[in-house]
Enzyme design. Structure first.
Site, PDB file in Angstrom:
ATOM      1  N   HIS A 276       4.325  -4.776  -0.848  1.00  0.00           N
ATOM      2  CA  HIS A 276       5.701  -4.348  -1.100  1.00  0.00           C
ATOM      3  C   HIS A 276       6.388  -5.365  -2.019  1.00  0.00           C
ATOM      4  O   HIS A 276       6.264  -6.580  -1.794  1.00  0.00           O
ATOM      5  CB  HIS A 276       6.471  -4.219   0.218  1.00  0.00           C
ATOM      6  CG  HIS A 276       7.858  -3.722   0.023  1.00  0.00           C
ATOM      7  ND1 HIS A 276       8.136  -2.408  -0.305  1.00  0.00           N
ATOM      8  CD2 HIS A 276       9.050  -4.361   0.050  1.00  0.00           C
ATOM      9  CE1 HIS A 276       9.440  -2.266  -0.450  1.00  0.00           C
ATOM     10  NE2 HIS A 276      10.025  -3.441  -0.254  1.00  0.00           N
TER      11      HIS A 276
ATOM     12  N   ASN B  98      -0.102  -3.117   3.520  1.00  0.00           N
ATOM     13  CA  ASN B  98       0.700  -2.581   2.413  1.00  0.00           C
ATOM     14  C   ASN B  98       1.176  -3.740   1.542  1.00  0.00           C
ATOM     15  O   ASN B  98       1.436  -4.833   2.043  1.00  0.00           O
ATOM     16  CB  ASN B  98       1.920  -1.850   3.000  1.00  0.00           C
ATOM     17  CG  ASN B  98       2.830  -1.272   1.947  1.00  0.00           C
ATOM     18  OD1 ASN B  98       2.375  -0.676   0.957  1.00  0.00           O
ATOM     19  ND2 ASN B  98       4.142  -1.425   2.106  1.00  0.00           N
TER      20      ASN B  98
ATOM     21  N   GLY C 262      -1.642   2.185 -10.332  1.00  0.00           N
ATOM     22  CA  GLY C 262      -2.862   1.596  -9.769  1.00  0.00           C
ATOM     23  C   GLY C 262      -3.202   0.200 -10.256  1.00  0.00           C
ATOM     24  O   GLY C 262      -4.365  -0.205 -10.211  1.00  0.00           O
TER      25      GLY C 262
ATOM     26  N   ILE D 276       5.688   7.967   3.194  1.00  0.00           N
ATOM     27  CA  ILE D 276       5.817   7.348   4.515  1.00  0.00           C
ATOM     28  C   ILE D 276       4.770   7.971   5.436  1.00  0.00           C
ATOM     29  O   ILE D 276       4.640   9.188   5.503  1.00  0.00           O
ATOM     30  CB  ILE D 276       7.243   7.549   5.058  1.00  0.00           C
ATOM     31  CG1 ILE D 276       8.243   6.825   4.132  1.00  0.00           C
ATOM     32  CG2 ILE D 276       7.356   7.033   6.489  1.00  0.00           C
ATOM     33  CD1 ILE D 276       9.697   7.090   4.448  1.00  0.00           C
ATOM     34  N   LEU D 277       4.018   7.110   6.104  1.00  0.00           N
ATOM     35  CA  LEU D 277       2.975   7.586   7.014  1.00  0.00           C
ATOM     36  C   LEU D 277       3.537   7.642   8.435  1.00  0.00           C
ATOM     37  O   LEU D 277       4.296   6.759   8.846  1.00  0.00           O
ATOM     38  CB  LEU D 277       1.769   6.653   6.940  1.00  0.00           C
ATOM     39  CG  LEU D 277       1.063   6.677   5.568  1.00  0.00           C
ATOM     40  CD1 LEU D 277       0.144   5.475   5.424  1.00  0.00           C
ATOM     41  CD2 LEU D 277       0.293   7.985   5.385  1.00  0.00           C
TER      42      LEU D 277
ATOM     43  N   MET E 206       3.302   5.950  -2.232  1.00  0.00           N
ATOM     44  CA  MET E 206       4.748   6.157  -2.136  1.00  0.00           C
ATOM     45  C   MET E 206       5.152   7.209  -1.112  1.00  0.00           C
ATOM     46  O   MET E 206       6.148   7.898  -1.294  1.00  0.00           O
ATOM     47  CB  MET E 206       5.300   6.506  -3.521  1.00  0.00           C
ATOM     48  CG  MET E 206       5.174   5.360  -4.508  1.00  0.00           C
ATOM     49  SD  MET E 206       5.902   3.831  -3.834  1.00  0.00           S
ATOM     50  CE  MET E 206       5.793   2.745  -5.236  1.00  0.00           C
TER      51      MET E 206
ATOM     52  N   ASN F 203      -2.451  -2.557  -8.756  1.00  0.00           N
ATOM     53  CA  ASN F 203      -2.923  -3.307  -7.587  1.00  0.00           C
ATOM     54  C   ASN F 203      -4.342  -2.889  -7.201  1.00  0.00           C
ATOM     55  O   ASN F 203      -5.150  -3.729  -6.790  1.00  0.00           O
ATOM     56  CB  ASN F 203      -1.959  -3.128  -6.409  1.00  0.00           C
ATOM     57  CG  ASN F 203      -0.768  -4.065  -6.526  1.00  0.00           C
ATOM     58  OD1 ASN F 203      -0.912  -5.288  -6.412  1.00  0.00           O
ATOM     59  ND2 ASN F 203       0.407  -3.508  -6.782  1.00  0.00           N
TER      60      ASN F 203
HETATM   61  C1  GAR Z   1       3.963  -2.026  -6.794  1.00  0.00           C
HETATM   62  O1  GAR Z   1       5.009  -2.799  -7.317  1.00  0.00           O
HETATM   63  C2  GAR Z   1       4.032  -1.972  -5.279  1.00  0.00           C
HETATM   64  O2  GAR Z   1       4.444  -3.187  -4.712  1.00  0.00           O
HETATM   65  C3  GAR Z   1       5.067  -0.907  -5.066  1.00  0.00           C
HETATM   66  O3  GAR Z   1       4.736   0.071  -6.029  1.00  0.00           O
HETATM   67  C4  GAR Z   1       4.144  -0.551  -7.165  1.00  0.00           C
HETATM   68  C5  GAR Z   1       2.808   0.123  -7.433  1.00  0.00           C
HETATM   69  O4  GAR Z   1       2.255  -0.386  -8.623  1.00  0.00           O
HETATM   70  N1  GAR Z   1       5.014  -0.391  -3.733  1.00  0.00           N
HETATM   71  C6  GAR Z   1       6.106  -0.060  -3.038  1.00  0.00           C
HETATM   72  O5  GAR Z   1       7.236  -0.132  -3.490  1.00  0.00           O
HETATM   73  C7  GAR Z   1       5.845   0.415  -1.619  1.00  0.00           C
HETATM   74  N2  GAR Z   1       7.017   0.388  -0.839  1.00  0.00           N
HETATM   75  P1  GAR Z   1       0.731  -0.116  -8.974  1.00  0.00           P
HETATM   76  O6  GAR Z   1       0.511   1.397  -8.818  1.00  0.00           O
HETATM   77  O7  GAR Z   1       0.576  -0.558 -10.386  1.00  0.00           O
HETATM   78  O8  GAR Z   1      -0.142  -0.897  -8.010  1.00  0.00           O
END
Ligand code: GAR
Length: 213
Positions: A106, A104, A11, A89-90, A87, A13
């Site tokens: 990525h 999203n 979390g 897929i919707l 994580m 982000n």
């Molecule tokens: C982040 O690096 C995000 O970009 C990636 O998961 C991590 C979550 O970190 N998302 C994906 O790979 C989606 N395809 P966080 O939980 O610390 O925000």
């Protein structure tokens, strides 16, 4: 604007969004955070910052559609759904419930290295530049219309961890920035092409579009 944020793990982000809101840089509120994992550290952040949250686990439902229906119900009348490290897929069912209202983050410059372990994919490929992308969510996994990207160098002795950390610092800038632009009503979508009205395109050599974060 009311946000719904979907998470699965750490979390960080989500934290970037909370910090931006609390410091007055992001004119919106988080109505609900939904996690598909009850042990996600993101939930600790919700508790600490009084952000409403729900845990909705796929295994508690007999079908993907029933799982998604529960999330749609919990999201209610949010204006924007933010996938912040979600994580799963919707399906088209969920996506069509919020048409062009799901974004999203990525950790690659899409369409390169979509799907799982994007940072590892960039290292294995031998890329010298990678980065992160905020895009609208469509049925094409991780490859919907791009709102903003930031580029990051790949260094010779990078590991997946060091590269991920370098990318993450930019994720924490471009995600709140994209949400802010959407809140300001400046994001115009024309097919695959997204334009942010009055953004600072082309004024700096790298990551030119960022204004606030
Ligand atoms: C982040 O690096 C995000 O970009 C990636 O998961 C991590 C979550 O970190 N998302 C994906 O790979 C989606 N395809 P966080 O939980 O610390 O925000």
């Amino acid at each position: 604007m009311k946000l719904g944020v979907l998470v699965s793990g750490r979390g960080s982000n989500l934290q970037a969004l909370i910090d931006a809101i609390e410091s007055g840089k992001l004119p919106c509120s988080i109505s609900i955070v939904i996690s598909d994992r009850e042990k996600a550290y993101a939930l600790e952040r919700c508790k600490r910052h009084n952000v409403p949250y729900a845990v909705i686990k796929r295994k508690d439902f007999s079908s993907q559609e029933a799982f998604e229906e529960e999330m749609i119900k919990a999201l209610g009348d949010v204006d924007l759904v933010v996938l912040a490290g979600f994580m799963r897929i919707l399906s088209a069912h969920f996506i069509s419930a919020f048409p062009m209202k799901i974004i999203n983050i990525h950790p690659s410059l899409t369409p390169a290295f979509w799907g799982k372990s994007a940072q590892k994919q960039a290292l294995e490929y031998g890329s010298k530049i990678t980065g992160c992308t905020v895009h609208f969510v469509t049925e094409e996994l991780d490859r919907g219309p791009v709102i903003v990207q930031a580029c990051v160098p790949v260094l010779p002795d990078d590991t997946e961890e060091t590269l991920s950390e370098r990318i993450l610092a930019y994720e924490h800038r471009i995600l709140p920035q994209a949400v802010r632009w959407i809140c300001e009503g400046r994001v115009k979508v024309n097919g695959r092409n997204v334009v942010v009205e009055s953004a600072m395109y082309g004024t700096l050599p790298v990551n030119p579009q960022l204004e606030v974060f």
